[in-house]
Write a protein that holds these residues in place. Structure first.
Motif, PDB file in Angstrom:
ATOM      1  N   PRO A 144       0.790  -1.236   0.000  1.00  0.00           N
ATOM      2  CA  PRO A 144       0.000   0.000   0.000  1.00  0.00           C
ATOM      3  C   PRO A 144       0.822   1.286   0.000  1.00  0.00           C
ATOM      4  CG  PRO A 144       0.188  -0.823   2.233  1.00  0.00           C
ATOM      5  CD  PRO A 144       1.061  -1.705   1.365  1.00  0.00           C
ATOM      6  N   GLN A 145       2.148   1.197  -0.057  1.00  0.00           N
ATOM      7  CA  GLN A 145       2.979   2.369   0.214  1.00  0.00           C
ATOM      8  C   GLN A 145       2.705   3.546  -0.726  1.00  0.00           C
ATOM      9  OE1 GLN A 145       7.362   2.250  -0.363  1.00  0.00           O
ATOM     10  NE2 GLN A 145       7.500   2.880   1.775  1.00  0.00           N
ATOM     11  N   GLU A 146       2.514   3.257  -2.018  1.00  0.00           N
ATOM     12  CA  GLU A 146       2.343   4.343  -2.991  1.00  0.00           C
ATOM     13  C   GLU A 146       0.883   4.750  -3.167  1.00  0.00           C
ATOM     14  OE1 GLU A 146       4.944   5.778  -4.372  1.00  0.00           O
ATOM     15  OE2 GLU A 146       6.363   4.395  -3.450  1.00  0.00           O
ATOM     16  N   ALA A 147      -0.029   4.090  -2.443  1.00  0.00           N
ATOM     17  CA  ALA A 147      -1.461   4.325  -2.653  1.00  0.00           C
ATOM     18  C   ALA A 147      -1.953   5.572  -1.928  1.00  0.00           C
ATOM     19  CB  ALA A 147      -2.252   3.106  -2.198  1.00  0.00           C
ATOM     20  N   ARG A 148      -2.974   6.183  -2.509  1.00  0.00           N
ATOM     21  CA  ARG A 148      -3.684   7.278  -1.849  1.00  0.00           C
ATOM     22  C   ARG A 148      -4.787   6.668  -0.975  1.00  0.00           C
ATOM     23  NH1 ARG A 148      -4.209   8.407  -7.263  1.00  0.00           N
ATOM     24  NH2 ARG A 148      -6.456   8.095  -7.042  1.00  0.00           N
ATOM     25  N   LEU A 149      -5.299   7.457  -0.067  1.00  0.00           N
ATOM     26  CA  LEU A 149      -6.350   6.971   0.821  1.00  0.00           C
ATOM     27  C   LEU A 149      -7.571   6.521   0.032  1.00  0.00           C
ATOM     28  CD1 LEU A 149      -7.407   6.483   3.659  1.00  0.00           C
ATOM     29  CD2 LEU A 149      -8.099   8.893   3.769  1.00  0.00           C
ATOM     30  N   ASP A 150      -7.920   7.265  -1.025  1.00  0.00           N
ATOM     31  CA  ASP A 150      -9.116   6.921  -1.802  1.00  0.00           C
ATOM     32  C   ASP A 150      -8.922   5.668  -2.657  1.00  0.00           C
ATOM     33  OD1 ASP A 150      -7.373   8.833  -3.361  1.00  0.00           O
ATOM     34  OD2 ASP A 150      -8.751   8.230  -4.955  1.00  0.00           O
ATOM     35  N   GLN A 151      -7.692   5.166  -2.748  1.00  0.00           N
ATOM     36  CA  GLN A 151      -7.463   3.959  -3.535  1.00  0.00           C
ATOM     37  C   GLN A 151      -7.692   2.682  -2.726  1.00  0.00           C
ATOM     38  OE1 GLN A 151      -3.513   5.134  -5.119  1.00  0.00           O
ATOM     39  NE2 GLN A 151      -4.402   4.839  -7.148  1.00  0.00           N
ATOM     40  N   PHE A 152      -7.890   2.824  -1.419  1.00  0.00           N
ATOM     41  CA  PHE A 152      -8.333   1.671  -0.649  1.00  0.00           C
ATOM     42  C   PHE A 152      -9.843   1.574  -0.807  1.00  0.00           C
ATOM     43  CE2 PHE A 152     -10.220   0.014   3.328  1.00  0.00           C
ATOM     44  CZ  PHE A 152      -9.827  -1.306   3.172  1.00  0.00           C
ATOM     45  N   ASP A 153     -10.289   0.626  -1.572  1.00  0.00           N
ATOM     46  CA  ASP A 153     -11.706   0.448  -1.871  1.00  0.00           C
ATOM     47  C   ASP A 153     -12.274  -0.605  -0.925  1.00  0.00           C
ATOM     48  OD1 ASP A 153     -14.190  -0.135  -2.984  1.00  0.00           O
ATOM     49  OD2 ASP A 153     -13.500   0.236  -5.033  1.00  0.00           O
TER      50      ASP A 153
END
Length: 412
Positions: A144-153
């Motif tokens: 998850p390191q490069e993910a934005r908060l909204d990319q956690f679905d």
């Protein structure tokens, strides 16, 4: 199966009527393995599998083969994101490793949650073509390191978790979250609540330096030469190549594939059943490479608030390390590539975009040399436009975005 009410196995009955070969002994055997040969539970999982397959793929694709040109024929956009990938090798305990890069989830480009859910189903079906994986199970490796908060679905992950827990024929062994970023502490409780209770006990969050994370992963049969370079390993993934090779393989081989087991020998299990637990579990989440048991890991609390990988039995850790060292000793700094040479047109497009960040993706692709013959036709929706190689423009844009992200990581 006869004891399950007809209303709970409507989809399976329909599949049997349309294509009886899809629900044969080989297919049923997958669910027996998933439930450790507990026949009543295997029958329930089988019925739920077909009900969920009907809901997810619809009646038109219910009996299509689980292939890129079959049941996945309309999911190329979600596939091209590389959100879910199957690593080239199993872990050292023989379990398939499903790699999930949260930063690759971008539904705004035009695919639905259901489409990505179908992609996950497809990857699991590819994994369980290997009989050893059916027996030993699957490990999730989440980055998850490069993910934005909204990319956690949450909705998507909840759907995936439910499929793993109740319908897909797999043993979900453990989940490793590697290099969590700052927002992970926010979504961690939500993520955990979506997991089956027995899987919650086998979630390990690995944070800290790369060397520390690699050492922790090694304890769980995940040596550096079997994990992606993004998380500190030496496996360079090329998902485009994998898809190309997979499509060629599916064109050449019959699907669904039959398991390489003498099915008649399993007749008593299929008809009469085996007592639960009569088939030994060959690879639990706490088994060292030589089969030595390891103590269940404990989730502790680190300085940054994240759970850390806990203690492993000394024999298991030592043996795991020794086995991994032997594997890695085939050559110093081994680079395992799953891909082909990059397309020079895409190389030029990436360079054009890096040189001019404001340049639209389409213009960068054209500068690279890609040709889209029907793009100037105003009556043609852009998402249906293909290039001279018959690849959709949306897929080319996704490829370009992924290559740019990779290039920036290397520079950084």
């Amino acid at each position: 199966l006869a004891k399950i009410p007809a209303t709970e196995k409507v989809a399976m009955t329909q599949a049997q009527r349309l294509k009886p070969e899809l629900v044969d002994d080989s297919h049923m055997l997958q669910f027996l393995w998933a439930e450790n040969f507990d026949v009543p539970d295997a029958a329930k999982r089988l019925a739920r599998y077909w009900n969920d397959r009907y809901k997810l793929f619809g009646p038109d694709k219910l009996t299509l083969p689980m292939t890129l040109k079959g049941a996945l024929k309309d999911d190329s956009l979600a596939l091209s994101r590389g959100y879910v990938q199957l690593l080239p090798e199993t872990d050292t305990a023989g379990r398939a490793v499903v790699y999930i890069d949260w930063s690759s989830h971008e539904p705004s480009v035009g695919y639905s949650e259901e489409s990505m859910h179908r992609v996950f189903w497809y990857m699991i079906h590819v994994a369980i073509e290997d009989l050893n994986v059916l027996q030993r199970g699957v490990v999730m490796l989440i980055y998850p390191q490069e993910a934005r908060l909204d990319q956690f679905d949450h909705s998507l992950w909840n759907s995936i978790s439910e499929s793993c827990k109740k319908s897909l024929p797999l043993r979900w062994r453990s989940t490793h979250i590697v290099h969590p970023n700052r927002f992970f502490s926010i979504i961690h409780p939500v993520f955990m609540s979506s997991l089956p209770k027995d899987v919650q006990e086998r979630v390990v969050v690995h944070s800290g330096t790369k060397m520390k994370v690699l050492a922790n992963l090694l304890r769980y049969c995940l040596p550096w030469d079997r994990i992606p370079s993004e998380i500190g390993g030496c496996v360079d993934l090329d998902f485009e190549k994998w898809l190309s090779e997979r499509m060629t393989k599916e064109d050449q081989e019959p699907f669904p594939k039959k398991l390489g087991l003498p099915i008649p020998a399993m007749g008593s299990a299929l008809k009469l059943g085996c007592p639960p637990g009569s088939v030994p579990d060959q690879a639990t989440s706490g088994v060292g490479q030589n089969g030595n048991n390891v103590r269940p890991f404990v989730l502790g609390q680190g300085n940054n608030g994240f759970a850390q990988a806990g203690t492993v039995g000394s024999n298991g850790a030592a043996n795991a390390g020794a086995g991994a060292k032997t594997s890695a000793a085939k050559g110093p700094k081994v680079i395992i590539k799953s891909g082909r040479k990059s397309d020079p047109r895409m190389d030029r497009a990436v360079q054009a975009k890096l040189d001019d960040p404001a340049l639209p993706l389409l213009e960068a692709l054209r500068k690279g040399g890609f040709i889209f013959p029907s793009l100037d036709d105003s009556t043609t929706p852009q998402y249906t436009v293909v290039d001279s190689d018959n690849v959709k423009i949306t897929q080319r844009k996704n490829q370009l975005l992924r290559r740019i992200r990779t290039a920036k990581k290397k520079v950084g």
